[in-house]
Design a protein around this motif. Sequence first.
Motif, short mmCIF file in Angstrom:
data_model
loop_
_atom_site.label_atom_id
_atom_site.label_comp_id
_atom_site.label_asym_id
_atom_site.label_seq_id
_atom_site.Cartn_x
_atom_site.Cartn_y
_atom_site.Cartn_z
N GLU A 39 0.10 -1.13 -0.30
CA GLU A 39 0.74 -0.09 -0.17
C GLU A 39 1.18 1.25 0.53
O GLU A 39 1.63 1.18 0.87
N PHE A 40 0.54 2.29 -1.15
CA PHE A 40 1.38 3.67 -0.76
C PHE A 40 -0.02 4.75 -0.30
O PHE A 40 -0.99 4.54 -0.74
N LEU A 41 0.97 5.93 0.42
CA LEU A 41 0.37 6.93 0.90
C LEU A 41 1.44 7.81 1.04
O LEU A 41 2.03 8.15 0.98
N ALA A 42 1.08 9.28 0.32
CA ALA A 42 1.63 10.84 0.48
C ALA A 42 1.64 11.64 1.48
O ALA A 42 0.51 11.02 2.60
N ALA A 43 2.83 11.34 2.36
CA ALA A 43 2.32 12.30 3.21
C ALA A 43 1.48 13.33 3.01
O ALA A 43 1.60 14.16 2.01
N TYR A 52 4.77 6.89 1.19
CA TYR A 52 5.28 5.68 2.16
C TYR A 52 4.74 4.44 1.69
O TYR A 52 3.88 4.49 0.97
N ARG A 53 5.83 3.56 1.47
CA ARG A 53 5.46 2.14 0.97
C ARG A 53 4.97 1.26 2.34
O ARG A 53 6.48 0.84 3.13
N LEU A 54 4.20 0.22 2.51
CA LEU A 54 3.65 -0.48 3.80
C LEU A 54 4.22 -1.45 2.54
O LEU A 54 2.79 -1.96 1.93
N SER A 94 -1.99 -1.56 7.04
CA SER A 94 -2.89 -0.22 6.47
C SER A 94 -2.22 1.56 7.03
O SER A 94 -1.50 1.10 7.97
N LEU A 95 -2.14 1.73 5.87
CA LEU A 95 -1.53 3.71 6.38
C LEU A 95 -2.70 4.65 6.69
O LEU A 95 -3.93 4.53 5.31
N ILE A 96 -2.46 5.11 7.24
CA ILE A 96 -4.32 6.14 7.31
C ILE A 96 -3.14 7.52 7.34
O ILE A 96 -1.86 7.86 8.25
#
Length: 133
Positions: A39-43, A52-54, A94-96
């Motif tokens: 999963e990928f999420l921008a700061a 970020y990569r999880l 997961s990322l939040i």
Amino acid sequence: MRVLDFLFSPPRASKRGCRAAALAAAMGAAAPALAANYEFLAAPETDLNRVYRLDRATGEIGACQYGLKEGTVGVTLCYPSGEGAGPQASSEYSLIASRHEREGGVFRVDLRTGMMSICYVLNESVVCTPQAR
């Protein structure tokens, strides 16, 4: 006739091509489910180009961002997992992102236990606080 009966019944000359096509389609449909390991999420920080990569199964987290390098189009700067950011107990992570526009980190959450930690870049690696609820 059920699909499985059709796929695994003794071969018939006229049905052989259809059975092979149906089996290939069934196998192809399962492939995308295996592709969702990360999963990928921008700061959330509005002036930071960090993503970020999880690893969803292990909770391991890293990050990359764009960097300038004279005489080139730039470079991808990646930060490896550091303290607390390495593999965790096997689960579903997961990322939040918070809604704080000056926050450079993200929350790593364990969807099965409800535990969470905040992860951010510190001294050339990604670090995470101890998990808590």
